[in-house]
Design a protein around this motif. Structure first.
Motif, PDB file in Angstrom:
ATOM      1  N   LYS A  37      47.373  19.652   1.768  1.00  0.00           N
ATOM      2  CA  LYS A  37      48.114  19.203   2.975  1.00  0.00           C
ATOM      3  C   LYS A  37      50.146  19.603   2.522  1.00  0.00           C
ATOM      4  CE  LYS A  37      49.076  16.822   6.500  1.00  0.00           C
ATOM      5  NZ  LYS A  37      48.576  15.011   7.258  1.00  0.00           N
ATOM      6  N   THR A  38      50.746  18.729   1.045  1.00  0.00           N
ATOM      7  CA  THR A  38      51.379  18.922   1.267  1.00  0.00           C
ATOM      8  C   THR A  38      52.419  20.302   1.392  1.00  0.00           C
ATOM      9  OG1 THR A  38      51.091  16.471   0.404  1.00  0.00           O
ATOM     10  CG2 THR A  38      53.081  18.091  -0.587  1.00  0.00           C
ATOM     11  N   GLY A  95      52.881  22.333   3.844  1.00  0.00           N
ATOM     12  CA  GLY A  95      53.793  21.734   4.017  1.00  0.00           C
ATOM     13  C   GLY A  95      54.738  22.887   4.036  1.00  0.00           C
TER      14      GLY A  95
END
Length: 113
Positions: A76-77, A80
């Protein structure tokens, strides 16, 4: 119920063992398969009198959740960051195109010598 829990247990153990080499797509497939198994377990659960006999298996499966969740957070990071890069590049391109399509405040005259 036993079959579903064993399937869930096996799926979780296999995923946990391969966690370092799994792609984001592989983890997404794991989450979808796990959710499907859990939905089927929930359909059966109301008909069980004593769920205590399955407690150990459920606890074994849940032990791996923090590790799997950590890997999902890493992806997820990363996603992003990539989205931020794409957005920054798009903004820069838009600014460049805006500057190059209109007239600027200055005027440039090229004279032959």
């Amino acid at each position: 119920m036993d079959e579903l829990l064993q399937e869930l247990r096996q799926l979780t153990f296999e995923t946990a063992q391969q966690l370092e080499v799994l792609s984001a797509e592989d983890l997404l497939e794991f989450v979808e398969r796990r959710e499907a198994i859990i939905r089927r377990i929930r359909l059966i659960k109301p008909y069980l009198d004593n769920g205590g006999e399955y407690r150990q298996t459920v606890e074994e499966v849940l032990r791996f959740d923090p590790f799997i969740k950590k890997k999902l957070e890493e992806y997820k990071t990363l996603a992003g960051r990539e989205l931020q890069k794409i957005s920054a590049a798009k903004q820069q391109r838009n600014r460049y195109e805006k500057d190059s399509t209109g007239y600027s405040d200055g005027l440039f005259i090229d004279r032959k010598k």
